[in-house]
Design an enzyme around this catalytic site. Structure first.
Site, PDB file in Angstrom:
ATOM      1  N   GLY A  99      -0.843  -7.583  -9.247  1.00  0.00           N
ATOM      2  CA  GLY A  99      -1.709  -8.737  -9.073  1.00  0.00           C
ATOM      3  C   GLY A  99      -1.868  -9.042  -7.601  1.00  0.00           C
ATOM      4  O   GLY A  99      -1.748  -8.164  -6.750  1.00  0.00           O
ATOM      5  N   VAL A 101      -1.030 -11.321  -3.986  1.00  0.00           N
ATOM      6  CA  VAL A 101       0.036 -11.993  -3.251  1.00  0.00           C
ATOM      7  C   VAL A 101      -0.600 -12.973  -2.287  1.00  0.00           C
ATOM      8  O   VAL A 101      -1.563 -12.640  -1.574  1.00  0.00           O
ATOM      9  CB  VAL A 101       0.913 -10.986  -2.482  1.00  0.00           C
ATOM     10  N   ASP A 220      10.476   3.787  -6.959  1.00  0.00           N
ATOM     11  CA  ASP A 220       9.137   3.673  -6.374  1.00  0.00           C
ATOM     12  C   ASP A 220       9.230   3.513  -4.862  1.00  0.00           C
ATOM     13  O   ASP A 220       8.562   2.670  -4.279  1.00  0.00           O
ATOM     14  CB  ASP A 220       8.392   2.491  -6.997  1.00  0.00           C
TER      15      ASP A 220
END
Length: 381
Positions: A99, A101, A220
């Site tokens: 999403g 920030v 990641d």
């Protein structure tokens, strides 16, 4: 812009009381699987051990239920709307698969203005809730100077609104990715590149071996997940894909293959067997990125140069042509012998057999040794 005092994190927010959510959220309460996946079998040998110094004995969910309630604040959605001026586009500082920030402004109990970062889940993201939950659970437990600090969270589950948000310390110097690849920023010096990678390596070492109760595999690691504080000290962020490591008697964790193309270890891609050495491979890729100033994959390059690892293999550390891979933005201001040592270390991280890759504690030691090869009069940046 909204500026106001923090509310106590020991109770539930209005939105959570209405929704009946627990503090901190548990995997069971959120109807989402726990942070760890099923593990594969097999005995660990001393040479291939990828577990923390102490045998993992508790799950992240258990530790989160115990510690998260003490460490994390529970924010009300109205607080976060006010702090971000209604999630204003003018305050947006980043956007990813999770999403957006936002920079957010608060008031401390003493009346000082505090700047934090608010990450708001994209409600169209199918994996978003699971990753949000993982961030709350892992960062509610983990604490290290080279991990981003999670301040708190917000969860709304009403009939008319479903929201998932996270509140972090604000990192004003963006990411390692920005400073390596975005020409808007001045080039990072050789010394600062090494210092950033040493800090990132310490963060991974803490995840792998620094928590007595559990091992954490980051899964990641890449330059865009290395945030930089005001002094350019690195902090690992985005724990949505993190997983608990293997428990006693197991050699790996079996998971669906996720992560970022170009950074995932080939053994993990081929088998789904996840170990701490998967993170070591990813670290080796980023070591070559700081040497070359190139991303792991760049489609705009000539065909033979698009894949970073294939290109640098044609210029091994001991070859006469090694200088050809070095980032031209360094302007030749680096010790050649030290650069060769970093490339050799990267190659060790990138060996095909994961058991032969170094542990992150050894990577830290080697990078600290290489840093001493830097001429003492060199500039900090």
């Amino acid at each position: 812009m909204g500026c106001f005092a923090f509310k106590s994190g020991k109770g539930r927010s209005k939105s959570q009381r209405a929704a009946g959510a627990k503090t901190p959220p548990s995997a069971a309460a959120a109807k989402s699987p726990p942070a760890s996946d099923s593990s594969g079998g097999g005995q660990r040998s001393k040479a291939s051990s990828c577990v923390s110094a102490s045998t993992p004995s508790r799950s992240i969910q258990e530790l989160s239920d115990e510690r998260g309630a003490l460490r994390l604040r529970v924010f009300d959605l109205d607080e976060l709307r006010s702090a971000t001026n209604g999630f204003s586009r003018a305050l947006k500082v980043g956007e990813g698969g999770f999403g957006s920030v936002y920079r957010a402004f608060f008031r401390s109990a003493a009346g000082d203005r505090v700047v934090l970062a608010v990450k708001r889940l994209n409600q169209r993201s199918l994996q978003g809730h699971k990753q949000w939950l993982a961030e709350v659970q892992f960062l509610g437990v983990l604490e290290h100077p080279n991990l981003v600090k999670l301040i708190g969270y917000c969860a709304v589950d009403s009939d008319t609104d479903k929201q998932r948000l996270l509140v972090y310390e604000f990192m004003p110097n963006k990411t390692l990715d920005d400073h390596l690849f975005n020409r808007v920023h001045p080039p990072l010096s050789w010394r600062l590149r090494l210092q950033i990678m040493i800090g990132a390596a310490r963060g991974l070492d803490y995840l792998h071996e620094g928590v007595p109760e559990v091992q954490v595999i980051y899964r990641d690691f890449k330059a865009s997940n290395v945030l930089l504080d005001p002094e350019f000290k690195p902090k690992l962020s985005d724990f949505g894909l993190a997983r608990e490591g293997p428990t006693e008697g197991k050699t790996h964790v079996s998971t669906a293959v996720v992560g970022t193309h170009g950074y995932a270890a080939p053994d993990y891609i081929e088998t789904g067997h996840l170990t701490a050495k998967s993170d070591v491979w990813s670290f080796g890729v980023v070591l070559y990125e700081i040497l070359t100033g190139r991303r792991s994959l760049e489609r705009s390059r000539p065909a033979e140069e698009q894949k970073l690892l294939a290109w640098v293999r044609r210029h091994p550390p001991d070859s006469a042509g090694f200088r050809a891979i070095m980032d031209p933005r360094l302007g030749g201001r680096y010790p050649l012998a030290a650069a060769r040592e970093v490339a050799r270390l990267a190659d060790r991280c990138l060996v095909k057999n994961p058991k032969e890759r170094p542990a992150m504690r050894d990577v830290v030691d080697e990078l600290e040794r290489v840093l001493q090869m830097e001429p003492p009069h060199a500039a900090a940046r």
